[in-house]
Every structure is written in C-alpha cells, then in structure tokens.
Write an enzyme that holds these catalytic residues in place. Structure first.
Site, PDB file in Angstrom:
ATOM      1  N   ASP A  32      83.830 -91.087  39.458  1.00  0.00           N
ATOM      2  CA  ASP A  32      83.120 -91.025  38.174  1.00  0.00           C
ATOM      3  C   ASP A  32      81.773 -91.732  38.302  1.00  0.00           C
ATOM      4  O   ASP A  32      81.673 -92.807  38.905  1.00  0.00           O
ATOM      5  CB  ASP A  32      83.970 -91.687  37.079  1.00  0.00           C
ATOM      6  CG  ASP A  32      83.471 -91.346  35.689  1.00  0.00           C
ATOM      7  OD1 ASP A  32      84.202 -90.662  34.955  1.00  0.00           O
ATOM      8  OD2 ASP A  32      82.332 -91.740  35.339  1.00  0.00           O
ATOM      9  N   ILE A  33      80.746 -91.124  37.734  1.00  0.00           N
ATOM     10  CA  ILE A  33      79.382 -91.660  37.874  1.00  0.00           C
ATOM     11  C   ILE A  33      79.171 -92.916  37.023  1.00  0.00           C
ATOM     12  O   ILE A  33      78.254 -93.711  37.289  1.00  0.00           O
ATOM     13  CB  ILE A  33      78.343 -90.564  37.529  1.00  0.00           C
ATOM     14  CG1 ILE A  33      77.007 -90.841  38.182  1.00  0.00           C
ATOM     15  CG2 ILE A  33      78.190 -90.394  36.017  1.00  0.00           C
ATOM     16  CD1 ILE A  33      76.063 -89.653  38.157  1.00  0.00           C
ATOM     17  N   ASN A  88      91.424 -86.477  28.268  1.00  0.00           N
ATOM     18  CA  ASN A  88      90.976 -86.214  26.896  1.00  0.00           C
ATOM     19  C   ASN A  88      90.806 -84.711  26.673  1.00  0.00           C
ATOM     20  O   ASN A  88      90.270 -84.009  27.537  1.00  0.00           O
ATOM     21  CB  ASN A  88      89.637 -86.913  26.649  1.00  0.00           C
ATOM     22  CG  ASN A  88      89.718 -88.422  26.847  1.00  0.00           C
ATOM     23  OD1 ASN A  88      90.704 -89.045  26.497  1.00  0.00           O
ATOM     24  ND2 ASN A  88      88.667 -89.004  27.420  1.00  0.00           N
ATOM     25  N   GLN A  95      86.631 -86.198  24.577  1.00  0.00           N
ATOM     26  CA  GLN A  95      86.231 -85.365  25.714  1.00  0.00           C
ATOM     27  C   GLN A  95      84.738 -85.059  25.626  1.00  0.00           C
ATOM     28  O   GLN A  95      84.305 -84.352  24.710  1.00  0.00           O
ATOM     29  CB  GLN A  95      87.031 -84.054  25.742  1.00  0.00           C
ATOM     30  CG  GLN A  95      86.738 -83.205  26.962  1.00  0.00           C
ATOM     31  CD  GLN A  95      87.536 -81.896  26.978  1.00  0.00           C
ATOM     32  OE1 GLN A  95      88.095 -81.491  25.959  1.00  0.00           O
ATOM     33  NE2 GLN A  95      87.590 -81.258  28.122  1.00  0.00           N
ATOM     34  N   HIS A 101      89.743 -82.508  32.915  1.00  0.00           N
ATOM     35  CA  HIS A 101      89.667 -83.518  33.982  1.00  0.00           C
ATOM     36  C   HIS A 101      90.620 -84.660  33.680  1.00  0.00           C
ATOM     37  O   HIS A 101      90.810 -85.043  32.537  1.00  0.00           O
ATOM     38  CB  HIS A 101      88.242 -84.042  34.158  1.00  0.00           C
ATOM     39  CG  HIS A 101      87.584 -84.512  32.898  1.00  0.00           C
ATOM     40  ND1 HIS A 101      87.055 -83.644  31.969  1.00  0.00           N
ATOM     41  CD2 HIS A 101      87.380 -85.751  32.404  1.00  0.00           C
ATOM     42  CE1 HIS A 101      86.549 -84.331  30.961  1.00  0.00           C
ATOM     43  NE2 HIS A 101      86.736 -85.606  31.194  1.00  0.00           N
ATOM     44  N   PHE A 102      91.203 -85.176  34.749  1.00  0.00           N
ATOM     45  CA  PHE A 102      92.051 -86.366  34.677  1.00  0.00           C
ATOM     46  C   PHE A 102      91.239 -87.540  35.201  1.00  0.00           C
ATOM     47  O   PHE A 102      90.654 -87.451  36.283  1.00  0.00           O
ATOM     48  CB  PHE A 102      93.302 -86.211  35.551  1.00  0.00           C
ATOM     49  CG  PHE A 102      94.296 -85.221  35.027  1.00  0.00           C
ATOM     50  CD1 PHE A 102      94.123 -83.859  35.238  1.00  0.00           C
ATOM     51  CD2 PHE A 102      95.408 -85.644  34.329  1.00  0.00           C
ATOM     52  CE1 PHE A 102      95.041 -82.946  34.751  1.00  0.00           C
ATOM     53  CE2 PHE A 102      96.338 -84.734  33.839  1.00  0.00           C
ATOM     54  CZ  PHE A 102      96.149 -83.375  34.052  1.00  0.00           C
ATOM     55  N   HIS A 103      91.229 -88.638  34.438  1.00  0.00           N
ATOM     56  CA  HIS A 103      90.657 -89.893  34.919  1.00  0.00           C
ATOM     57  C   HIS A 103      91.771 -90.701  35.584  1.00  0.00           C
ATOM     58  O   HIS A 103      92.843 -90.880  34.993  1.00  0.00           O
ATOM     59  CB  HIS A 103      90.139 -90.750  33.762  1.00  0.00           C
ATOM     60  CG  HIS A 103      89.041 -90.155  32.948  1.00  0.00           C
ATOM     61  ND1 HIS A 103      87.727 -90.545  33.081  1.00  0.00           N
ATOM     62  CD2 HIS A 103      89.057 -89.236  31.951  1.00  0.00           C
ATOM     63  CE1 HIS A 103      86.979 -89.885  32.200  1.00  0.00           C
ATOM     64  NE2 HIS A 103      87.767 -89.077  31.501  1.00  0.00           N
TER      65      HIS A 103
END
Ligand code: AMP
Length: 140
Positions: A32-33, A88, A95, A101-103
């Site tokens: 993740d950025i 989310n 979201q 996407h899964f974090h």
C-alpha cells in the site's frame, strides 16, 4: 469515471509502478502506498470487480488462498505477530478505490496498524431468527 476506477487494473498490468509481492493467474498483491503500518499489503483480483459479492467463485477462491499465504509472508518479513485483514465494499464503508481489494495490516506493539474501535451492540433477539433465515435463503 475517475482515475481511481482503473488504477488497480493498471497496477496489476504493470502500467503503473508498484512494489509487487505476489502474482498468479487471478491475483496481484503489492505494498500500500500509504501504509497504516510497516508491511501493509493489498491483495486484488487482476480483473476489476467493484465489491466482494460480485467476484466469481473461482477468483474468490484464488483470492482467499492468496490472502492467507501472503499474510504469512508479511508476518515473516516484518516480524509482526498480529494483523488485521480489512476489505471495504462501497464508499459508505470506506472503499476509496472501486476495485475489490483486501488489506493485510500488521499490528505492532507500538500500536501502529488498524485502529481497533468496534462499537458493537447486543444482537436483537426478536429479529435474529427471521434475519438469519432471510440471509440463509439467499446464499447462492
Ligand atoms: P480503500 O479505502 O479500502 O479503498 O483502500 C484503498 C487503498 O489503496 C488505500 O490504502 C491507499 O493507500 C491505496 N492506494 C491508492 N493508490 C495506490 C497506489 N498507487 N499504490 C498502492 N496503493 C495505493
């Protein structure tokens, strides 16, 4: 349509640079950025679906396998022993990028990671039987 709509497709295709950690036929994962903590990783289907329930079952299975495997790798690489998996669906649910996407978010002793505030309330026991049945009948 905003730039965010196709951001993750473009990352998976290598058109936008990312720090890749995993890739297979259906799945791509990258750092993740704006991480909540060191090692915060995103796991996505290469093809764009807006919300989790819209993902075909074969892709969902591939995502589930990858999330579990990558979570182990994140722990191994960071030394973290705890983590949250967050996913989310829809802007009201937080979201920002309209692509499933899964974090994977490591939680550290210094408190960095996903803030944990869960304002739970007791289940409504009057409503619960009918609600459970209504959901059960709709599992496809
Ligand atoms: P969400 O709020 O669940 O939609 O999360 C979207 C996530 O995507 C956020 O944690 C962002 O930091 C992350 N993100 C946005 N753009 C990029 C990018 N170019 N590379 C990596 N992560 C990104």
């Amino acid at each position: 349509m905003s730039d965010l709509d196709h951001l993750f497709e473009r990352i998976a295709a290598g058109e936008i640079p990312s720090h890749r950690v995993y890739e297979d036929e259906h799945v791509f994962a990258f750092l993740d950025i704006n991480p909540l903590s060191r090692g915060h990783t995103l796991v996505i289907p290469k093809k764009r679906y807006l919300k989790l329930h819209e993902v075909p079952q074969d892709v969902a299975a591939a995502l589930g396998r990858a999330v579990a495997r990558i979570a182990g790798a994140v722990l191994g690489a960071t030394g973290a022993t705890a983590y949250n998996v967050l996913q989310n669906n829809g802007a009201p649910a937080g979201q920002a990028v309209p692509h499933v996407h899964f974090h994977i978010i490591p939680k550290y002793a210094d408190g960095t990671g996903l803030p944990h505030h869960w304002p739970a309330r007791p289940l409504d026991k009057t409503e619960a039987p009918g609600l459970a049945q209504a959901i059960a009948q709709r599992v496809v």
